[in-house]
Design a protein around this motif. Structure first.
Motif, PDB file in Angstrom:
ATOM      1  N   ILE A 130      14.033  11.651   5.310  1.00  0.00           N
ATOM      2  CA  ILE A 130      15.096  10.769   4.829  1.00  0.00           C
ATOM      3  C   ILE A 130      14.581  10.015   3.608  1.00  0.00           C
ATOM      4  CG2 ILE A 130      16.082  10.477   7.148  1.00  0.00           C
ATOM      5  CD1 ILE A 130      15.009   7.556   7.029  1.00  0.00           C
ATOM      6  N   PRO A 131      15.465   9.617   2.705  1.00  0.00           N
ATOM      7  CA  PRO A 131      15.020   8.834   1.549  1.00  0.00           C
ATOM      8  C   PRO A 131      14.611   7.429   1.968  1.00  0.00           C
ATOM      9  CG  PRO A 131      17.413   9.039   1.544  1.00  0.00           C
ATOM     10  CD  PRO A 131      16.913   9.902   2.662  1.00  0.00           C
ATOM     11  N   PHE A 132      13.609   6.898   1.278  1.00  0.00           N
ATOM     12  CA  PHE A 132      13.213   5.520   1.521  1.00  0.00           C
ATOM     13  C   PHE A 132      12.604   4.944   0.256  1.00  0.00           C
ATOM     14  CE2 PHE A 132       9.203   7.641   2.198  1.00  0.00           C
ATOM     15  CZ  PHE A 132       8.205   6.704   1.961  1.00  0.00           C
ATOM     16  N   GLU A 133      12.591   3.635   0.191  1.00  0.00           N
ATOM     17  CA  GLU A 133      11.980   2.949  -0.935  1.00  0.00           C
ATOM     18  C   GLU A 133      10.928   1.981  -0.433  1.00  0.00           C
ATOM     19  OE1 GLU A 133      14.622  -0.889  -2.055  1.00  0.00           O
ATOM     20  OE2 GLU A 133      15.710   1.016  -2.266  1.00  0.00           O
ATOM     21  N   VAL A 134       9.958   1.709  -1.280  1.00  0.00           N
ATOM     22  CA  VAL A 134       8.931   0.705  -1.002  1.00  0.00           C
ATOM     23  C   VAL A 134       9.133  -0.430  -1.996  1.00  0.00           C
ATOM     24  CG1 VAL A 134       6.457   0.221  -0.904  1.00  0.00           C
ATOM     25  CG2 VAL A 134       7.329   2.453  -0.162  1.00  0.00           C
ATOM     26  N   ARG A 135       9.024  -1.669  -1.510  1.00  0.00           N
ATOM     27  CA  ARG A 135       9.294  -2.799  -2.388  1.00  0.00           C
ATOM     28  C   ARG A 135       8.309  -3.937  -2.102  1.00  0.00           C
ATOM     29  NH1 ARG A 135      15.107  -4.496   0.407  1.00  0.00           N
ATOM     30  NH2 ARG A 135      14.220  -5.395   2.303  1.00  0.00           N
ATOM     31  N   THR A 136       7.993  -4.679  -3.149  1.00  0.00           N
ATOM     32  CA  THR A 136       7.072  -5.805  -3.052  1.00  0.00           C
ATOM     33  C   THR A 136       7.674  -7.001  -3.780  1.00  0.00           C
ATOM     34  OG1 THR A 136       5.083  -4.418  -2.952  1.00  0.00           O
ATOM     35  CG2 THR A 136       4.792  -6.668  -3.756  1.00  0.00           C
ATOM     36  N   THR A 137       7.608  -8.165  -3.151  1.00  0.00           N
ATOM     37  CA  THR A 137       7.987  -9.405  -3.823  1.00  0.00           C
ATOM     38  C   THR A 137       6.744  -9.978  -4.499  1.00  0.00           C
ATOM     39  OG1 THR A 137       9.777  -9.881  -2.279  1.00  0.00           O
ATOM     40  CG2 THR A 137       8.894 -11.729  -3.538  1.00  0.00           C
ATOM     41  N   TYR A 138       6.863 -10.247  -5.792  1.00  0.00           N
ATOM     42  CA  TYR A 138       5.722 -10.741  -6.560  1.00  0.00           C
ATOM     43  C   TYR A 138       5.863 -12.223  -6.872  1.00  0.00           C
ATOM     44  CZ  TYR A 138       2.577 -11.678 -10.424  1.00  0.00           C
ATOM     45  OH  TYR A 138       1.621 -12.227 -11.228  1.00  0.00           O
TER      46      TYR A 138
ATOM     47  N   SER B 144       4.038   2.727   9.797  1.00  0.00           N
ATOM     48  CA  SER B 144       5.432   2.914   9.392  1.00  0.00           C
ATOM     49  C   SER B 144       5.523   3.690   8.084  1.00  0.00           C
ATOM     50  CB  SER B 144       6.126   1.555   9.248  1.00  0.00           C
ATOM     51  OG  SER B 144       6.268   0.935  10.506  1.00  0.00           O
ATOM     52  N   LEU B 145       4.658   3.377   7.149  1.00  0.00           N
ATOM     53  CA  LEU B 145       4.644   4.118   5.886  1.00  0.00           C
ATOM     54  C   LEU B 145       4.379   5.595   6.127  1.00  0.00           C
ATOM     55  CD1 LEU B 145       4.676   4.262   2.790  1.00  0.00           C
ATOM     56  CD2 LEU B 145       2.236   3.701   2.827  1.00  0.00           C
ATOM     57  N   GLN B 146       3.417   5.906   6.974  1.00  0.00           N
ATOM     58  CA  GLN B 146       3.114   7.308   7.251  1.00  0.00           C
ATOM     59  C   GLN B 146       4.282   8.019   7.936  1.00  0.00           C
ATOM     60  OE1 GLN B 146       0.538   9.058   6.126  1.00  0.00           O
ATOM     61  NE2 GLN B 146      -0.166   7.195   5.084  1.00  0.00           N
ATOM     62  N   LEU B 147       4.951   7.312   8.837  1.00  0.00           N
ATOM     63  CA  LEU B 147       6.131   7.905   9.475  1.00  0.00           C
ATOM     64  C   LEU B 147       7.185   8.280   8.441  1.00  0.00           C
ATOM     65  CD1 LEU B 147       6.603   5.566  12.578  1.00  0.00           C
ATOM     66  CD2 LEU B 147       6.178   8.033  12.660  1.00  0.00           C
ATOM     67  N   LEU B 148       7.418   7.390   7.496  1.00  0.00           N
ATOM     68  CA  LEU B 148       8.440   7.643   6.477  1.00  0.00           C
ATOM     69  C   LEU B 148       8.003   8.725   5.505  1.00  0.00           C
ATOM     70  CD1 LEU B 148       9.539   3.959   5.885  1.00  0.00           C
ATOM     71  CD2 LEU B 148      10.929   5.780   6.902  1.00  0.00           C
ATOM     72  N   LEU B 149       6.724   8.759   5.183  1.00  0.00           N
ATOM     73  CA  LEU B 149       6.231   9.812   4.292  1.00  0.00           C
ATOM     74  C   LEU B 149       6.418  11.196   4.904  1.00  0.00           C
ATOM     75  CD1 LEU B 149       2.945   8.099   3.051  1.00  0.00           C
ATOM     76  CD2 LEU B 149       4.904   8.714   1.620  1.00  0.00           C
ATOM     77  N   ASN B 150       6.402  11.259   6.228  1.00  0.00           N
ATOM     78  CA  ASN B 150       6.540  12.542   6.914  1.00  0.00           C
ATOM     79  C   ASN B 150       7.952  12.810   7.419  1.00  0.00           C
ATOM     80  OD1 ASN B 150       3.731  13.591   6.891  1.00  0.00           O
ATOM     81  ND2 ASN B 150       3.298  11.719   8.010  1.00  0.00           N
ATOM     82  N   ALA B 151       8.856  11.862   7.176  1.00  0.00           N
ATOM     83  CA  ALA B 151      10.236  12.025   7.624  1.00  0.00           C
ATOM     84  C   ALA B 151      11.073  12.672   6.530  1.00  0.00           C
ATOM     85  CB  ALA B 151      10.822  10.668   8.002  1.00  0.00           C
TER      86      ALA B 151
ATOM     87  N   TYR C 227       3.093   8.848  -2.146  1.00  0.00           N
ATOM     88  CA  TYR C 227       4.464   8.334  -2.196  1.00  0.00           C
ATOM     89  C   TYR C 227       5.090   8.752  -3.521  1.00  0.00           C
ATOM     90  CZ  TYR C 227       8.311   4.988  -2.650  1.00  0.00           C
ATOM     91  OH  TYR C 227       9.537   4.402  -2.838  1.00  0.00           O
ATOM     92  N   THR C 228       6.259   9.365  -3.455  1.00  0.00           N
ATOM     93  CA  THR C 228       6.895   9.907  -4.660  1.00  0.00           C
ATOM     94  C   THR C 228       8.222   9.228  -4.989  1.00  0.00           C
ATOM     95  OG1 THR C 228       7.955  11.653  -3.329  1.00  0.00           O
ATOM     96  CG2 THR C 228       5.827  12.184  -4.365  1.00  0.00           C
ATOM     97  N   GLY C 229       8.595   8.214  -4.222  1.00  0.00           N
ATOM     98  CA  GLY C 229       9.834   7.501  -4.500  1.00  0.00           C
ATOM     99  C   GLY C 229       9.629   6.433  -5.560  1.00  0.00           C
ATOM    100  N   THR C 230      10.613   5.548  -5.683  1.00  0.00           N
ATOM    101  CA  THR C 230      10.517   4.443  -6.624  1.00  0.00           C
ATOM    102  C   THR C 230       9.855   3.246  -5.951  1.00  0.00           C
ATOM    103  OG1 THR C 230      12.511   5.162  -7.784  1.00  0.00           O
ATOM    104  CG2 THR C 230      11.833   2.887  -8.115  1.00  0.00           C
TER     105      THR C 230
ATOM    106  N   TYR D  37      18.527   5.759   5.463  1.00  0.00           N
ATOM    107  CA  TYR D  37      17.764   5.194   4.345  1.00  0.00           C
ATOM    108  C   TYR D  37      16.976   4.000   4.870  1.00  0.00           C
ATOM    109  CZ  TYR D  37      16.858   3.926  -0.563  1.00  0.00           C
ATOM    110  OH  TYR D  37      16.265   3.675  -1.774  1.00  0.00           O
ATOM    111  N   VAL D  38      15.764   3.808   4.339  1.00  0.00           N
ATOM    112  CA  VAL D  38      14.917   2.687   4.760  1.00  0.00           C
ATOM    113  C   VAL D  38      14.352   2.007   3.522  1.00  0.00           C
ATOM    114  CG1 VAL D  38      12.790   2.009   5.972  1.00  0.00           C
ATOM    115  CG2 VAL D  38      14.290   3.749   6.969  1.00  0.00           C
ATOM    116  N   ALA D  39      14.339   0.684   3.551  1.00  0.00           N
ATOM    117  CA  ALA D  39      13.602  -0.105   2.569  1.00  0.00           C
ATOM    118  C   ALA D  39      12.420  -0.734   3.289  1.00  0.00           C
ATOM    119  CB  ALA D  39      14.483  -1.179   1.943  1.00  0.00           C
ATOM    120  N   LEU D  40      11.219  -0.370   2.866  1.00  0.00           N
ATOM    121  CA  LEU D  40       9.991  -0.823   3.525  1.00  0.00           C
ATOM    122  C   LEU D  40       9.290  -1.850   2.643  1.00  0.00           C
ATOM    123  CD1 LEU D  40       7.869  -0.451   5.838  1.00  0.00           C
ATOM    124  CD2 LEU D  40       6.813   1.310   4.385  1.00  0.00           C
TER     125      LEU D  40
END
Length: 224
Positions: free
Chosen positions: A153-161, A144-151, A183-186, A117-120
């Protein structure tokens, strides 16, 4: 021996979805995000060797499901691939928290199939990236985002606002960017915590965004 780990969180239910975990906080980072509330990790030295971490993990077999590699930026460390492999062979699930700046290391880990699992971190739009992170690493994040999109394994994308660093319009651009890249995750939007020590001298963040962003049927957005 090299002391690369700054600290350890021995137990968490929040950092690996639906799993019990611990967190290894690696010292050092190649970004200087103004809102970062871990300056002691970013600027500080490690306090523990990886061997000490392995000794701790031996006592947690059967008690913890997973180990989270975080920081700072854990993928900066030259022995991180071997260290993650070691933890994986101990029977733990492995999660990596990363700012995406080391796509070649991420690719190596994905090819070796040693992370689960990865949190990006998605810091900002390309236009604001240098101002917020004090770095020129947006292209690496994209890789890195493209690598995960093509991998596989589950991963999430997160932003601090923080209201003084990101405009709502920029967040909408970032949402569009994720959709464009399929991107289809949360997408997790993390509100900045006021009244904490940060790398930049920031005023309080003023806005809560839960009801201010437009409805988006194609991307699941969660606030935390």
């Amino acid at each position: 021996m090299v002391k690369s780990v700054s600290n350890i969180t021995p137990f968490t239910l929040l950092d690996y979805p639906d799993k019990t975990a611990c967190i290894l906080w690696y010292a050092g980072c190649n970004m200087r995000c103004l809102y970062c509330y871990n300056p002691e990790i970013v600027f500080g030295k490690g306090k523990f060797t990886f061997a000490e971490m392995v000794s701790f993990l031996e006592t947690r077999k059967g008690l913890l499901d997973a180990v989270v590699f975080s920081g700072g930026e854990c993928l900066l460390h030259k022995d991180i691939v071997e260290q993650i492999q070691t933890v994986k062979t101990m029977g733990f699930l492995v999660k990596v928290d990363t700012n995406g700046s080391k796509p070649e290391v991420l690719q190596n880990l994905l090819e070796k199939k040693v992370i689960d699992y990865v949190a990006l971190d998605f810091k900002s739009t390309k236009e604001s990236f240098a101002a917020i992170t004090q770095s020129d690493l947006f292209d690496q994040f994209e890789k890195s985002l493209q690598l995960l999109l093509n991998a596989n394994i589950p991963f999430e994308v997160r932003t601090t606002y923080h209201s003084e660093l990101l405009a709502k319009e920029e967040l909408c651009e970032m949402i569009d960017y994720l959709q464009y890249n399929q991107y289809t995750g949360t997408y997790y939007i993390q509100h900045f915590r006021n009244s904490v020590e940060t790398i930049g001298k920031l005023p309080d963040s003023r806005d809560r965004l839960e009801h201010q962003l437009p409805e988006n049927p194609n991307l699941k957005i969660k606030f935390r």
